[in-house]
Structures are given as C-alpha cells and as structure tokens.
Design an enzyme around this catalytic site. Structure first.
Site, PDB file in Angstrom:
ATOM      1  N   THR A 176       0.833  -1.198   0.000  1.00  0.00           N
ATOM      2  CA  THR A 176       0.000   0.000   0.000  1.00  0.00           C
ATOM      3  C   THR A 176       0.871   1.253   0.000  1.00  0.00           C
ATOM      4  O   THR A 176       1.837   1.334   0.760  1.00  0.00           O
ATOM      5  CB  THR A 176      -0.879   0.011   1.275  1.00  0.00           C
ATOM      6  OG1 THR A 176      -1.593  -1.213   1.343  1.00  0.00           O
ATOM      7  CG2 THR A 176      -1.859   1.174   1.253  1.00  0.00           C
ATOM      8  N   GLU A 177       0.537   2.198  -0.855  1.00  0.00           N
ATOM      9  CA  GLU A 177       1.261   3.472  -0.949  1.00  0.00           C
ATOM     10  C   GLU A 177       2.747   3.280  -1.272  1.00  0.00           C
ATOM     11  O   GLU A 177       3.583   4.099  -0.945  1.00  0.00           O
ATOM     12  CB  GLU A 177       1.122   4.311   0.333  1.00  0.00           C
ATOM     13  CG  GLU A 177      -0.315   4.534   0.798  1.00  0.00           C
ATOM     14  CD  GLU A 177      -1.141   5.391  -0.147  1.00  0.00           C
ATOM     15  OE1 GLU A 177      -0.564   5.948  -1.105  1.00  0.00           O
ATOM     16  OE2 GLU A 177      -2.368   5.474   0.069  1.00  0.00           O
ATOM     17  N   LEU A 178       3.040   2.157  -1.920  1.00  0.00           N
ATOM     18  CA  LEU A 178       4.402   1.838  -2.333  1.00  0.00           C
ATOM     19  C   LEU A 178       5.376   1.806  -1.143  1.00  0.00           C
ATOM     20  O   LEU A 178       6.552   2.157  -1.252  1.00  0.00           O
ATOM     21  CB  LEU A 178       4.900   2.825  -3.396  1.00  0.00           C
ATOM     22  CG  LEU A 178       5.926   2.283  -4.407  1.00  0.00           C
ATOM     23  CD1 LEU A 178       5.435   1.025  -5.082  1.00  0.00           C
ATOM     24  CD2 LEU A 178       6.272   3.328  -5.456  1.00  0.00           C
ATOM     25  N   TRP A 222       5.582   6.581  -1.302  1.00  0.00           N
ATOM     26  CA  TRP A 222       5.636   7.480  -2.467  1.00  0.00           C
ATOM     27  C   TRP A 222       4.907   8.788  -2.210  1.00  0.00           C
ATOM     28  O   TRP A 222       4.647   9.536  -3.138  1.00  0.00           O
ATOM     29  CB  TRP A 222       5.114   6.784  -3.715  1.00  0.00           C
ATOM     30  CG  TRP A 222       3.647   6.447  -3.743  1.00  0.00           C
ATOM     31  CD1 TRP A 222       2.741   6.534  -2.716  1.00  0.00           C
ATOM     32  CD2 TRP A 222       2.904   5.985  -4.872  1.00  0.00           C
ATOM     33  NE1 TRP A 222       1.503   6.136  -3.130  1.00  0.00           N
ATOM     34  CE2 TRP A 222       1.563   5.792  -4.452  1.00  0.00           C
ATOM     35  CE3 TRP A 222       3.225   5.696  -6.194  1.00  0.00           C
ATOM     36  CZ2 TRP A 222       0.565   5.328  -5.314  1.00  0.00           C
ATOM     37  CZ3 TRP A 222       2.229   5.244  -7.039  1.00  0.00           C
ATOM     38  CH2 TRP A 222       0.924   5.056  -6.603  1.00  0.00           C
ATOM     39  N   TRP A 252       0.414   9.420   6.822  1.00  0.00           N
ATOM     40  CA  TRP A 252      -0.568   8.580   7.521  1.00  0.00           C
ATOM     41  C   TRP A 252      -0.361   8.561   9.033  1.00  0.00           C
ATOM     42  O   TRP A 252      -1.307   8.391   9.776  1.00  0.00           O
ATOM     43  CB  TRP A 252      -0.511   7.137   6.988  1.00  0.00           C
ATOM     44  CG  TRP A 252      -0.753   7.123   5.532  1.00  0.00           C
ATOM     45  CD1 TRP A 252      -1.971   7.131   4.912  1.00  0.00           C
ATOM     46  CD2 TRP A 252       0.233   7.169   4.495  1.00  0.00           C
ATOM     47  NE1 TRP A 252      -1.802   7.186   3.552  1.00  0.00           N
ATOM     48  CE2 TRP A 252      -0.471   7.200   3.269  1.00  0.00           C
ATOM     49  CE3 TRP A 252       1.623   7.182   4.475  1.00  0.00           C
ATOM     50  CZ2 TRP A 252       0.183   7.239   2.031  1.00  0.00           C
ATOM     51  CZ3 TRP A 252       2.274   7.236   3.267  1.00  0.00           C
ATOM     52  CH2 TRP A 252       1.559   7.259   2.061  1.00  0.00           C
TER      53      TRP A 252
END
Lengths: 380, 318
Positions: B64-66, B215, B225
């Site tokens: 998720t989200e690189l 990323w 986050w």
C-alpha cells in the site's frame, strides 16, 4: 469614531472591538475621538479622547438601556434620548481636524451622517450585526431605518464576516463595491495551566439572548450528561433569556449539572477558558463570534454553528448546524472522549486564532479609510 | 458486484499475456505496520482472489502506498516473491540512478524495481496543469524523454485513476495513452516489459532502506498517515482493537477491522502543522476537516470494539 459601549463596561463584541481598534489605530500614529452615549468610566487608551453628552458636568451623562437587547425586551430605547444623542453628535464642535467619521452599528448613524456632511469628510460604517439577526426576524422598524441610513450614506462599509457582507447586500441593498470584510481578532494571552485537569467542564460564554441558541447547548448537554457523569456544563453571561434557560435546564433534568455564573469579568473569563475542556457557541445568528476566537486562542477546542463568521477564518474547529442538537451532543462527546482530538484541535486552533491580530485588522481598517478618501476625491 | 465489465476487461488483459498482476494486501491497508500474521494473511487473501478471478499467480509484491523497507523485503523473501516495487527516491538511492534494477540488501534474492517519479508524475500530476512549462504533454514528446533517459529500466507507475479521474477525459489523457505505444515504438532503444520480465535483469547493486519509505508527500515517509498525534493515536487504538477482533473469531468483525486499517482513513486525519500542504490531503478527503475524520473514525472503532467485546462476553464497564 461614533461608537457605543467601551470597556470596562461592555456586553458584547462591539466594546472589545472598539477598544482594540482604537488602541491599534493610535499605535499606527492616528488620533481617535471616541463618541459614546455613556458617561464612562472608560479604560484609558493613549491618543484616544472620549466625549459623551453632558460631559461638561461630570457624571450627569444620560443612562441608556443596553441597545443590544432592545429588540428582545418590552422596554425599547426609542424616543427623545436617541434623537438627542444624534443631535449632540451632529452639533459637536471643537473636534479639530477630522479625516474620517467612522460609525459602528445603528445607534449613531443619523448623527454620524450629519457630522460627516457638516465636516465634509467621508463616512465609514462598521456593521457588527444587523437588527434582523439580533431580533431573530422580528426587527424594530426604527432600528432598521437607522441601519439603512448608515449603510446608504457610508462611502465604505465594513462587515465582520463574509456572511454578514452578503446580508448587507441582500437585505440593505448595499453596493457590493463598497462593502469590505474585516474580521475580528483576539489579543494573545499567556496560556494558563489548566486549573485542575480532573475537573472537567464544557463552557459557553456570551450574552443570554435568543440569537445565541443557548437552548441548543442545554438540550445537547442533557443528551450526554449521563454518559459523562464527571462533566459540568458552565454558562457564563447574562441577558434576557436567563430565567427561561434556568427553567429549561431544570425541565431537562440537568439542573444539578449546569452552572449559571452570570456576568463574568475579563479575568474570570480567562480563568474559565484556561480550565474548559470544550467551548460551545451554538448561535442561531453570529455575525462574527469573538468569544469562540478567544476560546481558540486559549487553546480550548471549539464547536460553533456553521453560520458563525469565525467559521469562515478557521478550519480547526467543529462546525455544526445551529438546529442540530444531536450533532452538537456528538461533537461535545467526541471532544470529551478523545484526549488526542482535544489536544490537537486545541493547539491548531490556538495557532490559527493568533496567526493574525488586531494590528493587522487596524491596518486593514486604515486601508478602507484611505479608499474612502480617494473615492471622495480627497487628498491623502 | 459494482462493475462486472471492469473485471471482464481485466480478465481479457490477463489472457493477452501482456500484463503482470501485482500481489499486494487484499485491503488497501497499513497491515505491514501491525503485528503478524496480519500482513501475511492479507497478502494470502489477495493472492487467492487473483487466482480465483483471473487465474493469476503474481511473483512481484507491492505494498500500500508503495511502502518499502528492509524488513518488508525480508517478508517478501519469506513469502517467496521474486521482487518488490519501491519509490526511486534520492534519499534511498544515495547518488545511484533509479533506472537500473537493484536487489534488497536485507534479502538479496528479492529484486527491486524503482518508480521513476519525475517521469511518472509528469503524467500522474502535471499532465493537465496549464501552468507547467511543458504543457501540453504529447505522447511524441513523452516518448522522446523516455528515449533520452539513460539506464536499463524506467519504472512508470501511476494510479489507475490518473486516466479519466484525476485527469478527466476532456484533458486528452486517454488520447495520450492510446498514442503512447506507437510513439514509443519509433525509438529502437525502447521496449515495453512487465514487472516480472524486468525483475529478471541482473541487479546492479544491493539497496538498503532501513526505514519505511513510501511514495507520498515531500518526505516519502509515513508522515502522510502517521505524522501527527491524531493519526498515531487512531493507529494505536486500531491496533489494540485488532487483538480483541482476532480473539472474537468472528469473520465479520475481523473484516470490518481490516477495513479500518485502510490507509485512507489516516490520510484524512492529516494536519500539516499550520496549514501548509493541507490542500492535497483535503482534495482527496471526504471529510470537512481532519478532526471530523478522526472523530468519526474513533466512533466507528469504539463501536467495533464493543461488538468484539460483546462477542467475547465482556460486560460493559463504563
């Protein structure tokens, strides 16, 4: 400046605004003559001269009822006294050289307009609230008339929020080109340590007038009182709704959980703000809502109704529809329940509230003065 | 099912043999930050779904989200993945070029393919920005830039929503996309490859990323986050509820809990420290403010914890 109330005796945002604005204007090098119907005392400000009717004989100034309640109480302040005040304003002599006549709200518009005309200077009017709002839609015609006189005659009009500006355009046919928005501000204070972090209370500070929607606060409190048995609901302020609100609290079964403090001093208000867990301003109508900005500046997480002017300048607060008791109850409960939410919103709110202050507002006001002079073709 | 025709098109792509499916977590979640076995379970769920829906058995993993780190490379190794995708971020590359394959320093059998973020963002972010000096971006120009980029592999990685949502159809993004293959074909030095093919190019060097890289935002860390107190407090709370959710052995409760691990919830709680950069986060947020996002999240979480405790027969204390 044709004003109304001035500290230390003031009931609302207008008194605070007049004090802070005259103080900053004199700091910028301007001198201010402040006209008021009241005989004082006045908190001294260097560079500000006070005049009131009957001042030649100390202490004989006429007593005027607090006009902000005028629309809500049977006894209205109309009659010779208002006309007398305006006539006194119009006929004032010995004012020296005047650049601008600046009137606040409706009370002195007739005199201010005549004075500006006599001196050949532009009239600027600041509107802090309108009679439609103060009376919740049941305006006194004669107050409306005086508001209209000021709004029609002024070269420039200052509204304390975008919402109010729109109202002036829609309801008073103000020329949009002439109305500027200048928000209120708060002065930074020391952030006091919380009095006793184990004692928790939710706070309302303001006049107890119908437009303030304190009903909503009490009804929301009654929905969550059982869930938070350690929390008190504190109401600081006085006004015509006082008795009715006490009855309402009792009827809602939370008479023992609500404290009515009556009018509080500035110092007491700061103490209250230093201890409050949540501040609520549920106004039906709130052209600006300086009390909410003061709470934010004190680091208290704040809930306001969506129509409040203060909601236009900050996102670090909760905005709720004034009629939505459940949503007020939820927001209060969330802030009581989640300490991180309280702390983060408090910190960010404090920063936002103090990002700009009265010095910025005074500079904006001077810019409007210059604009008014230019519009009247006067040399600057 | 919301859009069965999309699934059908993906199946057609799969049958073409020209695409590779990536493994990731079944939920768009921050599972890689909670205690095991959550991450392994969510990756297994996703693999199972890809096999069932598309007959695909991916060999490359992306988080998720690189998100990427040395630890995640070890996880990929233990799950027998051939490699992972990561951001081609200068902070991690330390002067090396993002246009070569690398391998994980912590797990040398794991190939690392890096996203070329300037070229990816030319399409992903800047394509419809009229203030951009290269506006308008044509497929011909873009292919020229690709051809002029030295190295062995260029990782172009952008959201699916780039094509038609972030850049609406009227921006010309779809024409750009359909013109690109033939423009690329004009350059003999360029050819397309799937991530699985690119992972077979011998790595140039081992790459070590001791922290978790992503990323997002300027810092390419997890700040978007978990950067502020609201986010961290919500995340600590959801981790705790995870324990009772697992104990409850109720699949519905577990599934709801996994949805609450979705990274977007935390993204919406972003408070940027006094207003800066709030714009991007607010653009993607369905809430009026990060405080609304936090309060609603915590309410949902409190409710879920109650459900789990009820299932376990723990009485209400409050």
């Amino acid at each position: 400046m044709v004003g109304w109330e001035f500290p230390p005796s003031h009931t609302g945002g207008l008194g605070v605004h007049s004090y802070e604005m005259t103080r900053e204007l004199t700091r910028l090098g301007h001198s201010v003559t402040f006209l008021t119907p009241f005989s004082g005392p006045f908190t001294p400000v260097p560079g500000v001269t006070f005049h009131y009717p009957g001042e030649a004989v100390a202490g004989t100034g006429p007593e005027y009822p607090p006009a902000y309640w005028a629309g809500e109480t049977p006894g209205s302040p109309f009659g010779d006294s208002i006309d007398g005040y305006n006539a006194w304003v119009e006929g004032l002599s010995g004012l020296g050289s005047v650049d601008i006549v600046h009137v606040h709200d409706w009370f002195g518009t007739v005199g201010a307009r005549a004075l500006a005309a006599r001196l050949g200077r532009p009239l600027v009017m600041t509107v802090h609230s309108t009679e439609y709002d103060r009376s919740l839609g049941h305006p006194w015609e004669r107050i409306l008339h005086r508001e209209q006189i000021g709004i029609s005659a002024a070269t420039r009009i200052i509204a304390v929020s975008r919402h109010l500006r729109q109202q002036l355009i829609d309801r008073y046919s103000a020329d949009p080109e002439k109305v500027r928005v200048i928000y209120n501000a708060v002065r930074p204070t020391e952030r006091l340590e919380r009095i006793d972090p184990t004692k928790r209370f939710v706070l309302y500070v303001g006049r107890l007038a119908a437009m303030k929607g304190v009903d909503t606060f009490l009804r929301a409190a009654s929905r969550i009182a059982d869930v938070f048995p350690d929390v008190l609901f504190v109401i600081a302020g006085e006004g015509p709704e006082y008795a009715r609100l006490i009855h309402l609290a009792t009827r809602l079964g939370i008479g023992d959980r609500v404290m009515f403090l009556g009018k509080v001093s500035d110092e007491e208000r700061e103490m209250l703000l230093s201890g409050a867990s949540v501040f609520v301003l549920p106004s039906v109508v709130e052209p600006f809502g300086i009390a909410a900005l003061e709470a934010m500046a004190a680091g208290v997480p704040t809930i306001v109704s969506k129509t409040s002017g203060v909601a236009e300048i900050s996102s670090s607060l909760f905005r709720v529809d004034f009629w939505d008791v459940d949503e007020f109850a939820s927001r209060i409960a969330e802030l009581l329940e989640y300490p991180t939410l309280r702390a983060t919103m408090g910190d960010e709110g404090r920063w936002e509230a103090l990002r700009e202050g009265w010095p910025e507002r005074a500079r904006e006001t001077v810019a409007v003065y210059l604009e008014a002079m230019r519009a009247e073709g006067m040399p600057i | 099912m919301i859009a069965p025709d999309v699934l059908e098109r993906l199946r057609a792509l799969r049958r073409s043999g020209r695409v590779a499916f990536l493994a990731e977590t079944y939920y768009h979640s921050l599972a890689f930050l909670v205690p095991p076995p959550e991450l392994a379970e969510e990756v297994a769920m996703h693999r199972k779904m890809l096999r069932a829906e598309f007959g695909a058995s991916p060999t490359m993993l992306r988080m998720t989200e690189l998100a990427y780190s040395d630890d995640l490379a070890r996880f990929a190794e233990s799950e027998r993945f051939r490699g992972m995708l990561a951001e081609g971020w200068e902070g991690a590359l330390r002067g090396q070029s993002p246009t070569y394959p690398y391998c994980a320093a912590s797990a040398p059998t794991v190939a690392l393919l890096l996203r070329h973020y300037p070229l990816s963002d030319d399409v992903g972010f800047r394509f419809s920005s009229t203030g951009w000096s290269e506006y308008p971006l044509t497929a011909e120009k873009y292919a020229r830039w690709l051809a002029a980029t030295p190295g062995e592999v260029i990782g172009l990685f952008m959201d699916f929503e780039t094509f038609g949502e972030h850049h609406p159809a009227r921006s010309g993004i779809l024409e750009f996309l359909s013109a690109l293959p033939s423009e690329v074909a004009r350059h003999p030095g360029l050819h397309w490859s799937t991530v699985e093919e690119a992972a077979e190019i011998p790595p140039r060097a081992p790459l070590s990323v001791p922290y978790t890289m992503s990323w997002a935002d300027q810092n390419r860390d997890l700040g978007a986050w978990l950067g502020n107190d609201l986010q961290r407090s919500a995340f600590e709370a959801v981790k705790k509820v995870g324990m009772v959710a697992r104990q409850s052995a109720d699949l519905e409760i577990l599934s709801d809990w996994r949805k609450l691990l979705t990274s977007d919830h935390f993204y919406y709680m972003y408070v940027s420290g006094h207003g800066a950069d709030q714009g991007v986060h607010q653009y993607f947020s369905s809430y009026e403010s990060p405080y609304d996002a936090y309060a609603n999240y915590m309410n949902a979480l409190t409710d879920l914890r109650r459900r789990a405790l009820d299932r376990l027969g723990v009485p209400v204390l409050k």
